[in-house]
Enzyme design. Structure first.
Site, PDB file in Angstrom:
ATOM      1  N   VAL A  14      -7.420  -2.193   3.303  1.00 34.62           N
ATOM      2  CA  VAL A  14      -7.131  -3.308   4.216  1.00 34.62           C
ATOM      3  C   VAL A  14      -8.419  -4.003   4.659  1.00 34.62           C
ATOM      4  O   VAL A  14      -8.499  -5.239   4.661  1.00 34.62           O
ATOM      5  CB  VAL A  14      -6.310  -2.798   5.429  1.00 34.62           C
ATOM      6  CG1 VAL A  14      -6.127  -3.895   6.461  1.00 34.62           C
ATOM      7  CG2 VAL A  14      -4.961  -2.278   4.962  1.00 34.62           C
ATOM      8  N   GLU A 129      -0.905  -8.238  14.674  1.00 35.84           N
ATOM      9  CA  GLU A 129       0.113  -8.686  13.701  1.00 35.84           C
ATOM     10  C   GLU A 129       0.204  -7.754  12.502  1.00 35.84           C
ATOM     11  O   GLU A 129       1.290  -7.455  11.996  1.00 35.84           O
ATOM     12  CB  GLU A 129      -0.238 -10.106  13.221  1.00 35.84           C
ATOM     13  CG  GLU A 129       0.720 -10.698  12.218  1.00 35.84           C
ATOM     14  CD  GLU A 129       2.099 -10.955  12.796  1.00 35.84           C
ATOM     15  OE1 GLU A 129       2.243 -11.830  13.638  1.00 35.84           O
ATOM     16  OE2 GLU A 129       3.053 -10.241  12.394  1.00 35.84           O
ATOM     17  N   GLY A 134       2.994  -5.618   7.519  1.00 31.77           N
ATOM     18  CA  GLY A 134       1.907  -6.223   6.744  1.00 31.77           C
ATOM     19  C   GLY A 134       1.833  -7.726   6.836  1.00 31.77           C
ATOM     20  O   GLY A 134       1.588  -8.299   7.901  1.00 31.77           O
ATOM     21  N   GLY A 187       0.507   4.399  -6.240  1.00 26.98           N
ATOM     22  CA  GLY A 187      -0.305   4.138  -5.044  1.00 26.98           C
ATOM     23  C   GLY A 187       0.496   3.694  -3.836  1.00 26.98           C
ATOM     24  O   GLY A 187      -0.083   3.327  -2.816  1.00 26.98           O
ATOM     25  N   GLU A 190       1.070   8.145  -0.216  1.00 24.91           N
ATOM     26  CA  GLU A 190      -0.200   8.864  -0.139  1.00 24.91           C
ATOM     27  C   GLU A 190       0.004  10.301  -0.598  1.00 24.91           C
ATOM     28  O   GLU A 190       1.141  10.764  -0.746  1.00 24.91           O
ATOM     29  CB  GLU A 190      -0.692   8.826   1.297  1.00 24.91           C
ATOM     30  CG  GLU A 190      -1.013   7.395   1.705  1.00 24.91           C
ATOM     31  CD  GLU A 190      -1.485   7.294   3.138  1.00 24.91           C
ATOM     32  OE1 GLU A 190      -2.113   8.240   3.609  1.00 24.91           O
ATOM     33  OE2 GLU A 190      -1.216   6.255   3.745  1.00 24.91           O
ATOM     34  N   LYS A 205       6.330   1.314  14.104  1.00 24.03           N
ATOM     35  CA  LYS A 205       6.539  -0.133  14.011  1.00 24.03           C
ATOM     36  C   LYS A 205       7.737  -0.561  14.862  1.00 24.03           C
ATOM     37  O   LYS A 205       7.689  -1.573  15.554  1.00 24.03           O
ATOM     38  CB  LYS A 205       6.765  -0.540  12.545  1.00 24.03           C
ATOM     39  CG  LYS A 205       5.530  -0.378  11.663  1.00 24.03           C
ATOM     40  CD  LYS A 205       5.876  -0.547  10.190  1.00 24.03           C
ATOM     41  CE  LYS A 205       4.704  -0.315   9.270  1.00 24.03           C
ATOM     42  NZ  LYS A 205       5.083  -0.176   7.862  1.00 24.03           N
ATOM     43  N   GLY A 302      -0.576  -3.526   1.420  1.00 23.56           N
ATOM     44  CA  GLY A 302      -1.463  -4.045   0.373  1.00 23.56           C
ATOM     45  C   GLY A 302      -2.643  -4.786   0.985  1.00 23.56           C
ATOM     46  O   GLY A 302      -2.581  -5.279   2.115  1.00 23.56           O
TER      47      GLY A 302
HETATM   48  N1  HSE Z   1       2.734   2.934   4.399  1.00 24.16           N
HETATM   49  C1  HSE Z   1       3.343   1.730   4.832  1.00 24.16           C
HETATM   50  C2  HSE Z   1       4.496   1.400   3.914  1.00 24.16           C
HETATM   51  C3  HSE Z   1       2.428   0.533   4.842  1.00 24.16           C
HETATM   52  O1  HSE Z   1       4.773   2.113   2.954  1.00 24.16           O
HETATM   53  O2  HSE Z   1       5.174   0.421   4.189  1.00 24.16           O
HETATM   54  C4  HSE Z   1       1.600   0.480   6.063  1.00 24.16           C
HETATM   55  O3  HSE Z   1       2.380   0.526   7.201  1.00 24.16           O
END
Ligand code: HSE
Length: 425
Positions: A14, A129, A134, A187, A190, A205, A302
């Site tokens: 990021v 934001e 994202g 990817g 994790e 979130k 991303g």
């Molecule tokens: N790991 C999160 C996702 C992205 O898979 O949406 C970052 O919040």
């Protein structure tokens, strides 16, 4: 032209994307926003990683004190993640009078009250934001675009990793383990995928989004959370046969009775706009009293999509003199006057393994009826060796009624509940 200096903390995916957008589009921002934004400093323990991203050696700081003590730094962008160093560095930056832009959902969800207090004291901006969904500008939409509305609900697919896994299970019949392995290879997931697959990421979130939508503090601890680790490919395909798609949904609702906030797998009807949000994509469906339904869709993760959200906040911080804070008293705990609903209402999907003999179905439907759980549709198939499987969808009912019915059905001795999943309306 106004000149603004930025420091980026953390040059991972990021941070790297943010650096790229800020440097490649510098002239574009000068022309369109009338502000010259320069990345003057970067904090990254792995100097090679910063250099590989194009950061000149002299711009690599060796510690946070160099950044907060640098008068050329006006805005600090935090891309470290977690609540350790990230929290300390954000606080010290705010205390030093720097605006802060963060992509850190865990930090903002757990400590927004503390960070906001520090920001208000120094009259600086605190922007986040990129912490939710994202590149999809859902926070600015809630704060500004929809401020005329009382929002009654928001429902979203706000985690890309789990959406990728569930899409793979739905479209290719992959098992959870196979789909997770593939998500890691690409990817999305994790090495330790628990933050995503156990629903923590989506719950952080949701606590942020529902606080903004409902104008009251919705702590992370109030979010009911269930991940996708127990989802079986049988459930996905049974739901599909009945016309549903399984998603990890984040649901926030506000009514006269209170607020409900929950993250769990749920079936959505094939025609619902969220049903076609596939792979790593995210979407949030918001209902306001004036606007009606609004849906935002895009990439929730991303380098460049998340960088897009961060840089928009940087530009906002650089071009505004007055900074906007929460519309509610931002405290550690929820307002005592707000009720959080645990016994929420939903429709349900049940998969039940039964003894294939006369009277079994009658016993099950009797338990359901006594608990006011009414069936909408049902299929039964023989499994051989005296066993059958029943899959049913219920009308909307209460969560606790279903839990009670499930315990009673399991106690009958002729049936075993294999899965209980919600069905979104
Ligand atoms: N790991 C999160 C996702 C992205 O898979 O949406 C970052 O919040």
């Amino acid at each position: 032209m106004k000149k603004v200096g930025v420091a980026i903390l953390g040059m991972g995916v990021v941070g790297g994307g943010t650096y790229r957008i800020l440097t490649e589009n510098k002239e574009f921002f000068a022309r369109t926003q009338d502000v010259e934004i320069t990345v003057v400093s970067v904090l990254e323990t792995n100097a090679e990683r910063a250099k590989a991203a194009g950061v000149p050696e002299e711009a690599i700081a060796s510690n946070i004190a160099e950044i907060v003590g640098n008068p050329d730094v006006n805005i600090v962008v935090e891309c470290i993640g977690g609540t350790g160093a990230a929290k300390d560095f954000v606080l010290v930056s705010l205390q030093a009078g720097k605006h802060v832009v963060t992509s850190n959902k865990e930090l903002y969800s757990k400590y927004s009250y503390e960070l906001e207090r520090a920001a208000k004291r120094q009259h600086v901006g605190l922007y986040f934001e990129a912490s939710c969904v994202g590149g999809v500008p859902v926070i600015r939409t809630l704060l500004d675009g929809l401020q005329a509305n009382r929002i009654s609900s928001l429902m979203g697919i706000i985690n890309g990793t789990t959406n990728y896994i569930l899409t793979k299970m739905t479209e290719e019949g992959a098992s959870y383990e196979e789909a997770l392995k593939d998500a890691k290879r690409l990817g999305y997931a994790e090495a330790d995928p628990s933050a995503d697959v156990e629903g923590f990421d989506a719950a952080y979130k949701l606590s942020i989004l529902s606080s903004l939508a409902f104008h009251t503090k919705v702590p992370f601890s109030k979010v009911v959370r269930e991940g996708i680790t127990n989802v079986s490919v049988e459930d996905v395909s049974d739901g599909k046969a009945l016309g549903y798609v399984l998603k990890l949904l984040a649901i926030g609702k506000q009514s006269d009775e209170g607020i409900e906030v929950r993250v769990h797998p749920a079936f959505v009807r094939k025609g619902h706009p969220l049903a076609s949000v596939s792979d790593g994509f995210n979407a949030v469906f918001v209902t306001g009293d004036a606007v009606g339904d609004v849906m935002l869709y895009g990439r929730g993760a991303g380098a460049l999509p998340t960088g897009s959200a961060i840089v928009s906040d940087v530009i906002y911080a650089a071009t505004h003199v007055d900074h906007k804070y929460s519309t509610f008293k931002n405290t550690e705990n929820a307002d005592k006057n707000v009720a959080f609903i645990e016994d929420y209402k939903s429709a349900y999907y049940l998969r039940i393994s039964v003894d294939d003999e006369s009277g079994t179905l009658a016993k099950i439907t009797s338990v359901l009826g006594k608990n006011h759980v009414s069936i909408v549709e049902m299929i039964q198939r023989a499994k051989g060796e005296g066993k059958a499987e029943i899959v049913l969808i219920t009308h909307e009912t209460h969560e606790f009624a279903v839990r009670n019915a499930v315990a009673k059905i399991n106690a009958l001795g002729v049936a075993e509940i294999k899965s209980v999943l919600r069905v979104a309306s």
